[in-house]
Design a protein around this motif. Structure first.
Motif, short mmCIF file in Angstrom:
data_model
loop_
_atom_site.label_atom_id
_atom_site.label_comp_id
_atom_site.label_asym_id
_atom_site.label_seq_id
_atom_site.Cartn_x
_atom_site.Cartn_y
_atom_site.Cartn_z
N LEU A 1 15.03 -1.21 9.11
CA LEU A 1 14.90 -2.48 9.93
C LEU A 1 15.21 -2.21 11.25
CD1 LEU A 1 13.84 -5.30 10.07
CD2 LEU A 1 16.30 -6.28 9.80
N MET A 2 14.16 -2.47 12.42
CA MET A 2 14.14 -2.08 13.69
C MET A 2 14.54 -3.52 14.23
SD MET A 2 11.70 1.18 14.10
CE MET A 2 12.14 1.47 15.77
N SER A 3 14.96 -3.55 15.51
CA SER A 3 15.36 -4.59 16.25
C SER A 3 13.91 -5.59 16.88
CB SER A 3 16.16 -4.21 17.36
OG SER A 3 15.65 -3.64 18.35
N ASN A 4 12.79 -5.00 16.60
CA ASN A 4 11.53 -5.88 16.78
C ASN A 4 11.22 -6.46 15.61
OD1 ASN A 4 10.87 -3.57 15.35
ND2 ASN A 4 9.54 -2.85 16.76
N ASN A 5 12.05 -6.42 14.58
CA ASN A 5 11.64 -7.00 13.19
C ASN A 5 10.60 -6.38 12.41
OD1 ASN A 5 13.65 -9.07 13.12
ND2 ASN A 5 12.61 -10.60 14.55
N LYS A 6 10.52 -5.25 12.72
CA LYS A 6 9.78 -4.19 11.95
C LYS A 6 10.31 -3.45 11.10
CE LYS A 6 5.99 -5.83 14.20
NZ LYS A 6 6.64 -6.44 15.31
N ALA A 7 10.40 -3.49 9.51
CA ALA A 7 10.89 -2.76 8.72
C ALA A 7 10.02 -1.51 8.56
CB ALA A 7 11.09 -3.33 7.35
N VAL A 8 10.59 -0.30 8.71
CA VAL A 8 9.71 0.80 8.67
C VAL A 8 10.33 1.48 7.37
CG1 VAL A 8 9.13 3.10 9.67
CG2 VAL A 8 9.59 1.12 11.06
N TRP A 9 9.15 1.76 6.41
CA TRP A 9 9.57 2.84 5.29
C TRP A 9 8.43 3.65 5.20
CZ3 TRP A 9 8.66 -3.04 3.63
CH2 TRP A 9 7.56 -3.10 3.20
N PHE A 10 8.96 4.53 4.51
CA PHE A 10 7.87 5.87 4.36
C PHE A 10 8.27 6.67 3.01
CE2 PHE A 10 11.44 6.58 7.29
CZ PHE A 10 11.87 7.81 6.78
N GLU B 1 5.45 0.26 -7.74
CA GLU B 1 5.46 -1.18 -7.27
C GLU B 1 5.33 -1.33 -5.78
OE1 GLU B 1 5.32 -4.46 -7.43
OE2 GLU B 1 5.81 -3.99 -9.49
N LEU B 2 3.96 -2.11 -5.57
CA LEU B 2 3.68 -2.34 -3.93
C LEU B 2 3.94 -3.56 -3.73
CD1 LEU B 2 0.50 0.11 -4.37
CD2 LEU B 2 2.73 0.63 -3.44
N ARG B 3 4.26 -4.37 -4.52
CA ARG B 3 4.54 -5.86 -4.18
C ARG B 3 5.79 -5.87 -3.25
NH1 ARG B 3 4.05 -8.47 -9.71
NH2 ARG B 3 4.92 -6.54 -10.33
N VAL B 4 5.97 -6.75 -2.30
CA VAL B 4 7.27 -6.89 -1.43
C VAL B 4 7.55 -8.40 -1.75
CG1 VAL B 4 8.18 -7.08 0.96
CG2 VAL B 4 6.10 -5.44 0.39
N GLU B 5 8.91 -8.31 -2.06
CA GLU B 5 9.61 -9.73 -2.26
C GLU B 5 10.56 -10.01 -1.22
OE1 GLU B 5 10.43 -10.43 -6.84
OE2 GLU B 5 10.84 -8.39 -6.35
N LYS B 6 10.93 -11.40 -1.26
CA LYS B 6 12.18 -11.89 -0.44
C LYS B 6 12.98 -12.75 -1.33
CE LYS B 6 10.86 -11.78 4.41
NZ LYS B 6 10.60 -12.75 5.64
N PHE B 7 14.18 -12.40 -1.40
CA PHE B 7 15.26 -13.15 -2.39
C PHE B 7 16.00 -14.14 -1.26
CE2 PHE B 7 19.66 -13.55 -3.75
CZ PHE B 7 19.24 -14.25 -4.96
N GLY C 1 0.78 -1.20 0.02
CA GLY C 1 -0.09 0.00 -0.18
C GLY C 1 0.73 1.31 0.06
N VAL C 2 1.93 1.16 0.35
CA VAL C 2 2.88 2.44 0.62
C VAL C 2 4.19 1.89 -0.20
CG1 VAL C 2 4.18 4.13 1.94
CG2 VAL C 2 1.90 3.23 2.43
N ALA C 3 4.84 2.84 -1.06
CA ALA C 3 5.84 2.56 -1.75
C ALA C 3 7.10 2.99 -0.71
CB ALA C 3 6.05 3.74 -2.94
N ALA C 4 8.15 2.17 -0.92
CA ALA C 4 9.44 2.25 -0.03
C ALA C 4 10.34 3.24 -0.61
CB ALA C 4 9.86 0.94 0.20
N MET C 5 10.35 4.29 -0.28
CA MET C 5 11.20 5.37 -0.46
C MET C 5 12.50 5.39 0.41
SD MET C 5 11.35 9.47 -1.12
CE MET C 5 10.18 9.53 -2.31
N LEU D 1 15.00 -8.86 1.91
CA LEU D 1 13.68 -8.03 1.67
C LEU D 1 13.86 -7.01 0.62
CD1 LEU D 1 10.68 -8.22 2.92
CD2 LEU D 1 11.34 -6.05 4.06
N VAL D 2 12.89 -7.06 -0.30
CA VAL D 2 13.02 -6.00 -1.38
C VAL D 2 11.59 -5.31 -1.73
CG1 VAL D 2 13.50 -5.71 -4.11
CG2 VAL D 2 14.84 -7.53 -2.57
N ALA D 3 11.63 -4.25 -1.72
CA ALA D 3 10.14 -3.36 -1.71
C ALA D 3 10.60 -2.28 -2.58
CB ALA D 3 9.67 -3.10 -0.40
N GLY D 4 9.32 -1.46 -3.00
CA GLY D 4 9.69 -0.24 -3.51
C GLY D 4 9.63 -0.28 -5.17
N SER D 5 10.03 0.89 -5.76
CA SER D 5 10.07 1.46 -6.82
C SER D 5 8.99 2.31 -7.57
CB SER D 5 10.40 0.11 -7.98
OG SER D 5 11.01 0.58 -9.41
#
Length: 601
Positions: A92-101, A480-486, A84-88, A461-465
């Motif tokens: 990654l924080m130590s609670n395993n939450k990736a914050v992007w804005f 691009e709003l899909r999130v991938e893992k490689f 829902g939100v593009a990753a500009m 973890l790969v996001a954005g574009s």
């Protein structure tokens, strides 16, 4: 037997022993098995590597024993079909939450802020109601996320973690150009708290580097030829600016007319060195400076071949730091980018659509031993393909991964074509010609405003574009709003049986500088030879526009490996490991266990 025959046999036995000794000796004359083409206990071998020399070659990363070999080139999976939100900007924080804005002033995202009816008035849009989210916290284990409210404009900002694990983001544009905003680690429902007009200078396209005491240096930005220091854990402080003429000298002057910038030195590359100084690269040149005084310690030779920073947007990383009793060396690599004239040849402010030229991205890489007083740039092997706007990431093993980006054009709205779909495994210590290996490609374009980051399970973890000013979907390179893992090579399913398992509950997770600590780990078969084990610590970077700020990987010395217990030694100081949270990995023959979070001070 006659004496002459005895003498001849004796000489023959001595000759055979000598031949065997030479064949089994390491490169420094040490004896032991050769591993992966690197010495045994000699330079580049196991933990018994030779002494570091203050002036001379940087010792390669110690081989973690006889690494398992695999032809697996990785695999891709969709982790979330629509965040829902593009990753500009990403952290990654130590609670395993990736914050992007993303930007907050250029219209709606694809996700409402919530709950229904929550439409705060946006100061960045003339206080009109804004019902949309521009930031999220994404759980890297489950793929679930929540929205985060922010009222400033962090468009093209920078950031880092404070020692307590809180996220701090600096600068942006419009009303956020001199802002400092923080996000709490402990509050699971936290929103950004912003202090406006606190920075000494406008910071749009600047870079951050955390220092040995947990403060951060914020460098550069558009028309900001300076840097400043941000103290930890504070939103109220007295700003202090250090002018830095070097930033003005490396800026390509703008052309006449509104918005006719070129620059080529934004989002400069920054790395904290083991002596406490900061290495800074902008456009095609580098210096080392003392962050507390502004004194330039050294100027390095010009790197020929093109421009490496935004908007040509090459990649750079500090090689893993090998922690031990002797001097810790530091080496950097710079790869890709584009020609000095590449931005002016394609950007809509400088040329019309008919005359646009998407110049091919550079393929070259160069290395520099930054603490060797006589060092110069060394030509590295060329990448398999040109790449701009890519990400250069540390992997737990000490290898690096090139991922994302484009093969033609530069950063900026709709300034690039031909996505680079293929990640590349980079092993700096292999022989020349064998250092790059192309991995399995994705099918999703990740160009301008995309991000990538290593997460604790060893995946990327790969996001954005989003190469557009708005969220657009029916265009050649849509938002691009899909999130991938490689999954990299070491996650080959055939090697899963060999993957060690770390017990967070039975391991020390609060580390003190220079002190021993324990790691509880289970190896397949119940034991492991010490030379087959490597323990690394990764500082999670703040990633935006192809640069992973604060990224560093440390290779730790081991005291013992026995009975499912590793005794390791923590880094000696904040110059080597700035205080805060790290992901700790145990690697067995090139296969990393799932990482655990540790804190050091």
């Amino acid at each position: 037997m006659s004496p002459p025959l005895k003498t001849s046999l004796h000489h023959l036995l001595l000759l055979l022993c000598l031949i065997f000794s030479v064949a089994t000796a390491g490169p420094n004359g040490n004896f032991g098995p050769r591993r992966s083409g690197k010495g045994g206990k000699g330079k580049g071998g196991g933990k018994g590597r030779g002494p570091a020399i203050p002036v001379g070659p940087v010792p390669p990363i110690p081989a973690a024993g006889n690494d398992f070999q695999t032809n697996f080139k990785g695999s891709w999976a969709i982790d979330n079909p629509n965040a829902g939100v593009a990753a500009m900007q990403f952290q990654l924080m130590s609670n395993n939450k990736a914050v992007w804005f993303d930007t907050t002033s250029l219209g709606p995202s694809a996700r409402e802020l919530g709950p229904p009816g929550n439409c705060p008035k946006s100061p960045e849009m003339n206080f009109k109601p804004d019902c949309y989210a521009h930031a999220i916290a994404y759980d890297v284990e489950t793929g679930q996320s929540r929205t985060i409210y922010m009222d400033g404009e962090p468009w093209c900002s920078s950031g880092n973690l404070w020692p307590n694990g809180d996220l701090v983001a600096t600068g942006g544009t419009k009303g956020g150009s001199r802002s400092v905003r923080s996000l709490s680690l402990k509050d699971p429902k936290a929103n950004f708290v912003e202090k406006k007009n606190i920075l000494a200078d406008k910071r749009w396209y600047s870079s951050n580097q955390i220092l040995e005491d947990g403060s951060a240096v914020v460098v550069g930005g558009r028309n900001s030829f300076s840097y400043e220091l941000i103290p930890p854990h504070l939103l109220e402080f007295a700003p202090k600016k250090f002018n830095l003429k070097f930033l003005q000298e490396t800026t390509v002057p703008r052309k006449p007319g509104p918005g006719m910038y070129i620059e080529n030195n934004l989002y400069p590359f920054l790395f904290l060195l083991p002596d406490g100084n900061v290495w800074l690269f902008a456009n095609d040149r580098a210096i080392t400076f003392q962050p507390r005084t502004g004194k330039i310690v050294r100027q390095f030779p010009k790197l020929e071949g093109g421009a490496r920073n935004y908007p040509p947007s090459g990649m750079s990383a500090l090689f893993p730091l090998i922690v031990g009793p002797r001097e810790i060396h530091a080496e950097v690599v710079v790869c890709g980018g584009n020609a000095q004239e590449a931005y002016a040849s394609v950007d809509s402010k400088h040329t019309n659509n008919k005359n646009r030229v998407f110049m091919p991205a550079l393929r070259d890489c160069h290395r520099l031993k930054v603490m060797n007083p006589t060092s110069t740039w060394e030509k590295e092997q060329d990448m398999p393909s040109g790449r701009c706007m890519g990400d250069l990431l540390h992997l737990p093993t000490g290898d690096l991964l090139m991922i994302n980006g484009a093969t033609k054009g530069v950063a900026g709205w709709e300034n690039a074509i031909d996505p680079n779909f293929t990640p590349v495994l980079y092993t700096p210590n292999k022989p020349m010609g064998q250092r790059f290996k192309e991995m399995a490609p994705t099918t999703i374009a990740r160009m301008y405003h995309s991000v990538a980051a290593l997460v604790p399970d060893g995946k990327v973890l790969v996001a954005g574009s989003n190469p557009h000013a708005k969220y657009l979907y029916k265009v050649p390179y849509p938002t691009e709003l899909r999130v991938e893992k490689f999954s990299p090579h070491y996650l080959d399913p055939a090697l899963a049986i060999h993957r060690p398992v770390v017990s967070p509950e039975a391991s020390d997770k609060v580390l003190k500088y220079g002190k021993e600590f324990k790691i509880s780990v289970k190896f397949n078969g119940g034991k492991a030879n010490p030379q087959d084990v490597k323990v690394t610590m990764l500082y999670p970077p703040f990633t935006t526009h192809g640069f992973s700020m604060n990224q560093r990987l440390l290779v730790l010395p081991l005291k013992t490996v026995a009975n499912n217990l590793i005794m390791a030694v923590a880094p000696p100081s904040g110059k080597i490991a700035p205080p805060g949270y790290y992901i700790l990995f145990v690697n067995f023959r090139g296969i990393p266990a799932k990482g655990i979070w540790v804190h050091i001070d």
